[in-house]
Enzyme design. Structure first.
Site: not given
Lengths: 491, 96, 480
Positions: A80, A155, A179
């Site tokens: 990420k 996310s 997330s």
């Protein structure tokens, strides 16, 4: 399986060690897949082809020498883009960090490199990990491999989409309010948030420091275990790192659930949950009971307040964590007549609406006269939530719920209503507040063919029992379906 | 509980140069969220210790030893503006 | 009725740890700009602080040295405000749960001993340094600023006094004593000129006898102990004039201008500071158990006040004892001299007199220099047994300082030993008396002043080496 990109990590790791395949071949397969899917999915912000190729060659050389660096050696992994990578652009999907090349590696990155992992690149996220859909990215939204008109969740949406689509074999994300788990659920893969402190946060660009945890997104529970083994464990560079040894997660994976007590949290099941989602969860509960578990219904009254507490604590911490983005040392700068104007112009221009909103909320919640009513009260409610969980774990070995109240929603459906977006995390937020581990396992599809996630929560450092139950859920659900976009015909 | 935010003051504290229209929009959204978040105030918490941390750890100390510093060029290469070996900023109006 | 000043002082002291408060970068002064930096002290995205355990112990040492209670549990907090030389735009500090609270420091002035309360001693991190470019480096007129983050993250202790100080003179004595204490404790070099010790004053006036507090003004930018005293004196005058004219004192921060000798209000803020303190989630609490506290308390060195008491018992007068006890080097030389047999008051007088003058004149370092306890003991013995005159002793001291050897050898070499042997002096005295018969007559007639002239003649004839006492006796006996 015909395409190497669709292998599980476990299968690939076996092939690499038997000599049936090489890390370079594996990387090529994943790159081919990415070339087909990226135009549709936009899972990645940066693909580091050269770095990955070097790592793959190095991993193969290692295998040839007989060096075994652990389960991720030669495995293509995605990070990420809020995980700091030296010399590789790290933006948090924010304009304010456009072009930023960090001068250091975070601890997770360091451990991945040391473990021979092949780092593919950086995946898309909601800006600074604030959001549940990846729509809050300054660089365009990612899409769900099960239906490109829908969000992949967030996310860590880019990481989830990549693993589901085969453009990464395993990925890492961060979970502050769900997330990792929510996008894993929406993309039909496994996503896991470890106990707070189990994975070092050093090098994870902070959103809410007391809630953030790095964790894996993978195609199976076993793959998630392998990924956690590599990045987990004590790190003196993180004062909140858990100082004990990482326990053995693998030995329980085949043990089944016979004799275990599984608690169904009243407040996280039923009301507000889509019927198809609840039905899949209930079916899984029946299967678990048939497999020998005892199902108990448990109430955690304070959990009703978790979302409210979270939307005070997380913005408050973020308002301080994001203060460092000021145009002085790195990232974007907008001109100003004096330094205060420069900072204010830079930040107004550099941060997107959701981040701006949360900074404002947090600044307000901490300001003089409001601290005790908002932030202070939220931290006391947090104590009550922790107590409720502790009491519940007296009566159950794990707690379960849906991961997300709904399956993947259409792009744009919730962008104008922050509160409805925040509701996506209602089942995942409590574990962040308590600091406990939780995992999402895919257990079925709704009528529209969209995946449904089942959440297993455990007490702090209860990963062994959590993985044990999750592995059984995985076997019982026999999900085994691949996202439609994870095939060579689509592109 | 209705919440009334002096949004311009909050934006100034947070160093966000927002125009009036933006301020009005954020104010309205923040007030809606805060009204929901104010639910926490309905839970009796007298005598409850606040949790700022889920991990019950103390004394995470570092030895007082010097470790390697970053390469100055690598650090300054990221600066939006520099002058020689320094970071350069527009004029500062106030002492801290 | 007059006004009484009410003064509190906040002192910041940088610790002499090897590394910074929250990272392993060197904490020393004077490195090339932006070289002592890492992800943590530069506030790079993703970096996390880890507390320097030695800094915590040093903070405890200061706290215990100032008679504070050490909190069994204390926490760090974030103090939020934007400033370009503060990398994270929040300072990690301590707020409602500091490490040390509730202490005091006794200070001496001509008016007696005053007990000044210490509210708290807490740990925090220093900021970087901004250099203002253009228009003489003044902040208001600069075109831009340059930032060096070497100092960012250096361990900084904030020592907050109670508003117990009642005059600028007391304030001066307080910071002098505090600086001496910190130096004795060995945890800071407390160099005002390098900024490793800095202070701000809070001052208000109230009618004498009143218990209420007046409006408080904060005074900043005092770079020496003397300027602290001057700034406070100025503020007392300024506020007195305002109050006497019936005008209000404005609550504000004022800037001391060393050259002008005045304070001026800084640009008024649009809003009061709102630091939005909250517990630092990246750090865990500091827990000090009984054993740890006891170990640190037992290892505390002697503090200036304790040394002063001991020196007075050894026979020193108060003011000299204060001076020597405040300086660790003076203290150790003094004690060594007494141990070597020197007379305490004589040695102390030498230290505070001629040695101090010599140090000022020649940049001599007591710690490294050849003037040590043994040489001072020897010198004082030579003066008291008449081998050296007071003026010759000064020459000997200069010789010792210049590395010419121990006092006896220097005196020998420089030919400064007094002649007190009557047999040796008699011929010289006879000669002088023979050449000055008028003077002898005057002496015999009762004009005693003339003996000074005669002694002077003998001294000149002996090159200053004659013992004046012995000469006087000889003249008197011969003039009979």
């Amino acid at each position: 399986m015909s395409d190497l990109a669709d292998l599980t990590l476990a299968a690939a790791a076996g092939g690499l060690r038997s000599g049936d395949l090489s890390a370079v071949e594996l990387l090529e397969a994943v790159h081919r897949r990415a070339a087909m899917t990226e135009a549709n999915l936009h899972a990645y912000l940066t693909l580091d082809r050269e770095g990955a190729a070097r790592a793959a060659v190095g991993a193969d050389a290692g295998f040839k020498r007989g060096a075994d660096l652990g389960p991720l050696q030669g495995i293509p992994v995605a990070l990420k883009d809020n995980m700091v990578t030296r010399g590789l652009e790290t933006t948090c999907s924010s304009k304010i960090l456009a072009g930023y090349l960090p001068p250091y590696d975070g601890t997770a990155t360091t451990r991945l490199r040391a473990g021979g992992a092949v780092i593919l690149g950086k995946t898309n996220l909601d800006e600074f990990a604030m959001g549940s859909s990846t729509e809050n990215s300054a660089y365009g939204t990612s899409r769900n491999p099960w239906d490109p008109d829908r969000v992949p969740g967030g996310s860590s949406g880019g990481s989830a989409a990549a693993v589901a689509a085969g453009s990464a074999m395993v990925a890492f994300g961060s979970d502050t309010g769900g997330s990792i788990r929510q996008p894993a659920a929406l993309c039909g893969i496994v996503g896991m948030k470890p106990t707070y402190g189990l994975v070092s946060r050093y090098g994870l660009i902070a959103f809410a420091s007391s809630l953030d945890q790095i964790g894996p997104l993978a195609r199976s529970v076993e793959d998630a275990v392998a990924a956690l083994e590599v990045v987990g464990g004590y790190d003196p560079a993180d004062s909140t790192s858990y100082p004990g040894a990482v326990p053995d997660y693998r030995s329980g994976l085949e043990s089944g659930v016979s004799g275990l007590r599984i608690g169904v949290v009243t407040e996280l099941n039923g009301a507000g949950i889509e019927p198809a989602v609840q039905a899949a969860v209930n079916r899984t509960l029946d299967q678990l009971e048939n497999a020998g578990a005892t199902i108990v219904q448990l109430s955690l009254p304070s959990v009703e307040y978790a979302l409210s507490a979270y939307y005070l604590i997380a913005p408050a911490e973020c308002s301080a964590n994001l203060a460092r983005f000021d145009g002085v040392r790195y990232g974007l700068r907008r001109l100003g007549e004096n330094v205060e104007e420069m900072m204010s112009n830079t930040r107004a221009e550099g941060f997107g609406p959701e981040v701006t909103r949360r900074i404002l909320l947090g600044t307000y919640a901490l300001s003089a006269g409001y601290y005790d009513a908002f932030y202070g009260q939220a931290q006391r409610v947090r104590t009550l939530i922790i107590r409720d969980f502790q009491a519940a774990y007296e009566q159950a070995d794990v707690l379960v719920s849906p991961t997300s109240p709904t399956t993947a929603f259409p792009i744009g459906a919730r962008t104008d209503d922050p509160l409805s977006m925040y509701m996506s995390d209602v089942c995942t937020i409590p574990s962040n507040l308590s600091g406990d581990p939780a995992i999402s396992v895919p257990v079925g599809l709704d009528d529209a063919g969209l995946p449904i996630g089942f959440q297993v929560m455990a007490p702090a450092l209860g990963e062994p029992v959590m993985f044990r139950v999750a592995a059984e859920v995985e076997r019982l659900a026999a999900f085994g379906v691949r996202a439609p976009l994870a095939s060579s015909e689509v592109g | 509980m209705p919440v009334d935010i002096d949004i311009a003051k909050v934006a100034r504290l947070a160093r966000l140069a927002l125009n009036d229209e933006e301020l009005a929009g954020y104010r309205q959204q923040c007030e809606v969220i805060l009204e929901h978040a104010a639910l926490v105030q309905t839970l009796p918490t007298e005598g409850v210790t606040p949790t700022s941390h889920p991990l019950p750890r103390t004394n995470a100390f570092r030895e007082d030893v010097i470790t390697e510093c970053l390469d100055r060029e690598e650090v300054l290469a990221q600066a939006p503006e520099r002058d020689g070996d320094y970071f350069l900023v527009p004029r500062i109006l106030d002492e801290p | 009725m007059g006004y009484e000043p009410v003064i509190g002082i906040e002192t910041h002291v940088e610790l002499t740890t090897n590394s910074k408060m929250f990272c392993g970068c060197p904490a020393d002064f004077g490195a090339p700009p932006n070289t002592n930096t890492c992800p943590v002290c530069l506030g790079l995205p993703g970096a996390l602080p880890v507390v320097n355990g030695t800094a915590v112990e040093y903070a405890m040492i200061i706290g215990l040295g100032l008679n504070c209670e050490v909190a069994p549990r204390s926490i760090f907090a974030r103090k939020n405000y934007f400033y370009p030389d503060m990398p994270k735009n929040y300072q990690i500090s301590q707020y409602d749960q500091p490490l040390c609270v509730n202490g005091h420091l006794d200070v001496e002035t001509g008016a007696g001993t005053h007990r000044i309360g210490i509210t708290r001693v807490h740990m925090e991190e220093d900021t970087g340094k901004s250099t203002h470019v253009g228009e003489g480096g003044r902040i208001q007129a600069a075109s831009h600023s340059l930032i060096d983050f070497n100092r960012a993250g250096v361990p900084l202790m904030e020592i907050v006094s109670e508003p117990d100080i009642r005059s600028a003179e007391q304030a001066r004595a307080f910071v002098t004593e505090l600086r001496a204490a910190v130096l004795r404790l060995g945890v800071s070099d407390a160099k005002l000129e390098e900024g490793s010790m800095r202070f701000d004053g809070n001052i208000s006036l109230r009618l004498e006898g009143s218990e209420a507090f007046g409006t408080k003004v904060e005074v900043k930018n005092m770079n020496s102990i003397r300027s602290l005293q001057r700034a406070l004196e100025y503020e007392i005058e300024r506020q007195t004039a305002l109050l006497e004219a019936g005008e209000p004192v404005v609550q504000e921060t004022r800037h001391w201008d060393e050259e002008a000798g005045t304070t001026s209000g800084m640009r008024s803020k649009e809003e009061a500071f709102d630091y939005r303190y909250f517990p630092e989630p990246d750090l865990v609490p500091v827990a000090v158990d009984h054993q740890w506290r006891a170990r640190v308390a037992d290892s505390l060195p002697e503090l200036p006040a304790q040394a002063r008491g001991r020196y007075i018992e050894m026979g020193l007068d108060g003011p000299v004892a204060t001076v020597i006890s405040r300086d660790i080097e003076y203290g150790s030389v003094f004690e060594a001299a007494v141990a070597a047999g020197g007379d305490p008051q004589t040695v102390a007088n030498w230290l505070t007199g001629e040695v101090t003058a010599l140090v000022r004149r020649t940049d001599l370092s007591l710690a490294a220099g050849p003037i040590d306890g043994a040489s001072l003991a020897e010198l004082s013995a030579m003066v008291s047994d008449g081998r050296l005159s007071a003026s010759a002793a000064k020459d000997v001291l200069a010789g010792v300082a210049a590395g010419e050897g121990p006092p006896a050898a220097v005196a020998e070499q420089r030919d400064l030993i007094q002649v007190s042997d009557t047999a040796a002096l008699e011929p010289v005295v006879d000669e002088v008396l023979a050449a000055n018969t008028d003077a002898i007559q005057k002496l015999r007639d009762g004009d005693d002043k003339v003996i000074g002239f005669l002694i002077g003649q003998v001294m000149r004839a002996t090159g200053g080496k004659a013992d004046p006492g012995a000469v006087t006796e000889l003249i008197r006996s011969k003039a009979g």
